[in-house]
Design a protein around this motif. Structure first.
Motif, PDB file in Angstrom:
ATOM      1  N   PHE A  96     -12.505  -2.529  -6.817  1.00 39.01           N
ATOM      2  CA  PHE A  96     -11.973  -3.265  -7.920  1.00 39.01           C
ATOM      3  C   PHE A  96     -12.731  -4.433  -8.111  1.00 39.01           C
ATOM      4  N   ASN A 100      -8.560  -6.801  -5.200  1.00 39.98           N
ATOM      5  CA  ASN A 100      -7.239  -6.400  -4.914  1.00 39.98           C
ATOM      6  C   ASN A 100      -6.907  -5.997  -3.373  1.00 39.98           C
ATOM      7  N   TRP A 113      -4.695  -6.944   0.172  1.00 38.77           N
ATOM      8  CA  TRP A 113      -3.302  -7.254   0.052  1.00 38.77           C
ATOM      9  C   TRP A 113      -3.378  -8.508   1.123  1.00 38.77           C
ATOM     10  N   HIS A 158      -1.208 -10.408   2.517  1.00 37.14           N
ATOM     11  CA  HIS A 158      -0.159 -10.603   3.403  1.00 37.14           C
ATOM     12  C   HIS A 158      -0.864  -9.888   4.864  1.00 37.14           C
ATOM     13  N   THR A 203      -0.557   7.372   4.636  1.00 43.51           N
ATOM     14  CA  THR A 203      -0.697   8.511   3.997  1.00 43.51           C
ATOM     15  C   THR A 203      -1.553   9.801   4.693  1.00 43.51           C
ATOM     16  N   GLY A 247      -2.967  -5.408  -9.836  1.00 45.36           N
ATOM     17  CA  GLY A 247      -4.152  -4.745  -9.114  1.00 45.36           C
ATOM     18  C   GLY A 247      -3.890  -4.415  -7.731  1.00 45.36           C
ATOM     19  N   GLN A 248      -3.200  -5.183  -6.938  1.00 42.44           N
ATOM     20  CA  GLN A 248      -2.682  -4.764  -5.621  1.00 42.44           C
ATOM     21  C   GLN A 248      -1.862  -3.642  -5.572  1.00 42.44           C
ATOM     22  N   GLU A 300      -2.058  -1.068  -7.720  1.00 39.38           N
ATOM     23  CA  GLU A 300      -3.158  -0.138  -8.222  1.00 39.38           C
ATOM     24  C   GLU A 300      -4.040   0.481  -6.910  1.00 39.38           C
ATOM     25  N   ALA A 301      -4.347  -0.714  -6.300  1.00 36.18           N
ATOM     26  CA  ALA A 301      -5.182  -0.409  -5.034  1.00 36.18           C
ATOM     27  C   ALA A 301      -4.246   0.376  -3.804  1.00 36.18           C
ATOM     28  N   ALA A 302      -3.120  -0.013  -3.980  1.00 32.86           N
ATOM     29  CA  ALA A 302      -2.106   0.920  -3.076  1.00 32.86           C
ATOM     30  C   ALA A 302      -1.973   2.338  -3.472  1.00 32.86           C
ATOM     31  N   ARG A 303      -1.946   2.395  -4.737  1.00 36.59           N
ATOM     32  CA  ARG A 303      -1.954   3.910  -5.204  1.00 36.59           C
ATOM     33  C   ARG A 303      -3.031   4.590  -4.827  1.00 36.59           C
ATOM     34  N   MET A 304      -4.012   3.867  -5.314  1.00 37.17           N
ATOM     35  CA  MET A 304      -5.357   4.615  -4.757  1.00 37.17           C
ATOM     36  C   MET A 304      -5.603   4.886  -3.195  1.00 37.17           C
ATOM     37  N   ALA A 305      -4.850   3.876  -2.522  1.00 35.44           N
ATOM     38  CA  ALA A 305      -4.771   4.434  -0.973  1.00 35.44           C
ATOM     39  C   ALA A 305      -3.882   5.497  -0.724  1.00 35.44           C
ATOM     40  N   GLY A 306      -3.173   6.042  -1.764  1.00 34.90           N
ATOM     41  CA  GLY A 306      -2.272   7.242  -1.518  1.00 34.90           C
ATOM     42  C   GLY A 306      -0.895   6.908  -1.271  1.00 34.90           C
ATOM     43  N   LEU A 307      -0.476   5.464  -1.183  1.00 31.40           N
ATOM     44  CA  LEU A 307       0.861   5.042  -1.108  1.00 31.40           C
ATOM     45  C   LEU A 307       1.788   5.629  -2.181  1.00 31.40           C
ATOM     46  N   SER A 308       2.833   6.067  -1.636  1.00 32.58           N
ATOM     47  CA  SER A 308       3.958   6.560  -2.671  1.00 32.58           C
ATOM     48  C   SER A 308       4.637   5.083  -3.055  1.00 32.58           C
ATOM     49  N   GLN A 327       6.609   3.645  -0.326  1.00 32.92           N
ATOM     50  CA  GLN A 327       5.549   2.806   0.555  1.00 32.92           C
ATOM     51  C   GLN A 327       5.439   1.524   0.074  1.00 32.92           C
ATOM     52  N   VAL A 351       3.749  -3.453   0.438  1.00 33.62           N
ATOM     53  CA  VAL A 351       3.041  -4.276  -0.216  1.00 33.62           C
ATOM     54  C   VAL A 351       3.931  -5.279  -1.030  1.00 33.62           C
TER      55      VAL A 351
END
Ligand code: ADP
Ligand code: MG
Lengths: 277, 216
Positions: free
Chosen positions: A98, A102, A104, A106, A120, B117-118, B120-128, B131, B136
């Protein structure tokens, strides 16, 4: 079997209310190909990437990832919205980097890079950390795994963003202006990292304003304007012999701005010099 | 003068029993409220619209209703629909579900504080979705929501005084008994004030401890 494109986009449209952000985009991204997308701000480049990763629902058309329709299911009565789980399954092999990283905040660098693997792909912690360190080594940050994102420079943060995508071993990585948020002196390290990935044969789609990078690294450059693909082709052809007036104008604007930058002491390299190494 | 303090000694067991009752009812109600509030806040972000409306309606009703009315409905109205609960249980559920509406709003503002954005990054990492909340959103927002949560629990402790009206033998009820039996006024209410203050202070200290732990 003929090789199927990694990404296949057909007649893609995206509307925000009554505004058409994308109208009739068709594009194939083939395995190991590096495609750079250029175009003026507001031309729909980000929207295209976001629809390709289904962070944004598209209005009509089709996006296929390795032969599987993304976001929708084909039924007798047309396309039906797919469940989140199945969307995740289809874009499992798509990574994204991005503009604003973006990360994380923490989590440590290693935590950022391994979270997806652990949650995942259910890789055990030790193995995930090993894979994560390997991904960090690829972007030259193996010694930064215990830092927090806020303790890194912008360029380093973006390299973590790249490592986070790499760690998942995607078949294609989408980059949305990965260097646009960086101070000029930090752009080079990120572009170098990306060049390295391109050499390794990773399939990449890169939205960028770095014409030098596009000229040197891209197999194909796509020029967008007003939600459409206006022109595409090999960089040498596109940069040296633009067909459409809009691309000509875009390149002229870029060149005159670039000359200002060079007067500033910054040398991003010109399209011409990069196009023919 | 001796007599003045004698009353305190004499009524210490009653007052401490009241304190204990207030403490455990509030503790359970706070836990229930936090869990139910988190659930409400999560439901508030799902795609299914009728569920979201139900959550909004619940929160609006609870915030508009005096706690006493809600307790009366549960305690005196419950039996007419076959819901026969003892006063303490009504206290826990009443305070808990009441506080849940406030906790839900606190969680909601916490969720909103996480940059898109954080996620979206998590969704792209496949997190449900769950999760993303767990790994996050929550860890980052705890820093932000701990102070208002503690504040809300302190309000809960003080509001629990209304349970005396539905006959729960908590601190206020026992203070009233102290007054009625001795015709003293100063000693019972001073004692009640000190004991409530102790409880509130304990919650505040717990909050400071948690705040230090959740910082990253
Ligand atoms: N969420 C949105 N809602 C409404 N309009 C949007 C949204 N996202 C993008 N747009 C509009 O779509 C157009 C294309 O935007 P974008 O894809 O971000 O362009 P680019 O990345 O090429 O600068 C712009 O006019 C922008 O204002
Ligand atoms: Mg953009």
């Amino acid at each position: 079997m003929a090789t199927q494109p990694t990404i296949r986009i057909r007649d893609l449209t995206k509307e925000f209310g009554t505004f058409s952000a994308l109208s009739g985009i068709s594009l194939d991204i083939n395995p190991s190909e590096v495609v750079c997308i250029i175009g003026p701000s507001g031309s729909g480049k980000s929207t295209l990437l976001r629809c390709t990763s289904f962070l944004e629902e598209y209005t009509s058309g089709e996006v296929e990832i390795e032969g599987r329709l993304l976001g929708y299911r084909r039924t007798a009565s047309g396309l039906v919205r797919e469940s989140e789980q199945n969307i995740d399954a289809v874009r499992r092999n798509v990574g994204m980097v991005f503009q604003h990283f973006n990360l994380w905040p923490h989590m440590t660098v290693l935590g950022n890079v391994t979270l997806g693997l652990r949650l995942t792909k259910h890789v055990p912690r030790a193995k995930a950390q090993e894979q994560g360190r390997r991904a960090l080594a690829k972007v030259g940050l193996e010694n930064f795994s215990d830092r927090y994102p806020s303790q890194l420079s912008g360029g380093q943060q973006q390299r973590v963003g790249i490592a986070r995508a790499l760690a998942m071993e995607p078949h294609v990585i989408l980059f949305d202006e990965p260097t646009s948020a960086l101070d000029p002196q930090l752009v080079g390290e990120v572009l170098d990292t990306m060049k390295q990935l391109a050499k390794e044969g990773i399939t990449m789609v890169v939205v960028t304003h770095e014409m030098g990078f596009a000229a040197q690294v891209a197999d194909r450059v796509v020029f967008m304007d007003g939600g459409k693909i206006i022109e595409q082709g090999p960089p040498a052809k596109l940069f040296n012999d633009p067909q459409s007036p809009r691309l000509q104008e875009f390149l002229d604007t870029w060149k005159s701005r670039n000359m200002l930058f060079q007067a500033d002491g910054r040398s991003p390299g010109t399209a011409e010099e990069g196009a023919r190494p | 003068m001796i007599q003045f303090f004698d009353l305190w000694v004499q009524y210490a067991p009653l007052m401490l029993a009241g304190l204990a009752t207030t403490a455990w009812i509030c503790a359970l109600a706070a836990m229930l409220g936090v869990v139910a509030g988190l659930a409400l806040a999560c439901l508030d972000s799902v795609a299914f619209a009728p569920l979201r409306w139900a959550v909004r309606a619940y929160i609006e009703i609870m915030r508009g209703l005096p706690i006493l009315i809600f307790l009366f409905v549960l305690y005196y109205g419950g039996p007419s629909v076959g819901l026969r609960l003892n006063a303490e249980t009504v206290g826990v559920f009443g305070l808990g579900f009441y506080a849940a509406a406030y906790f839900a709003e606190i969680f909601r503002s916490g969720f909103q504080s996480i940059p898109k954005g954080q996620i979206e990054a998590a969704r792209m990492a496949g997190l449900s979705g769950p999760q993303i909340i767990r790994h996050v959103k929550l860890p980052q927002m705890l820093v932000l929501i701990t102070p208002p949560m503690i504040n809300q629990i302190i309000i809960l402790v003080k509001e629990s005084a209304v349970l005396s009206i539905i006959t729960v033998a908590e601190l206020t009820k026992n203070t009233t008994q102290f007054v009625n039996e001795t015709y003293a006024v100063i000693q019972p209410y001073v004692a009640a004030a000190v004991l409530y203050w102790l409880l509130v202070e304990a919650v505040a200290q717990l909050g400071k401890f948690v705040e230090r732990r959740v910082r990253f």
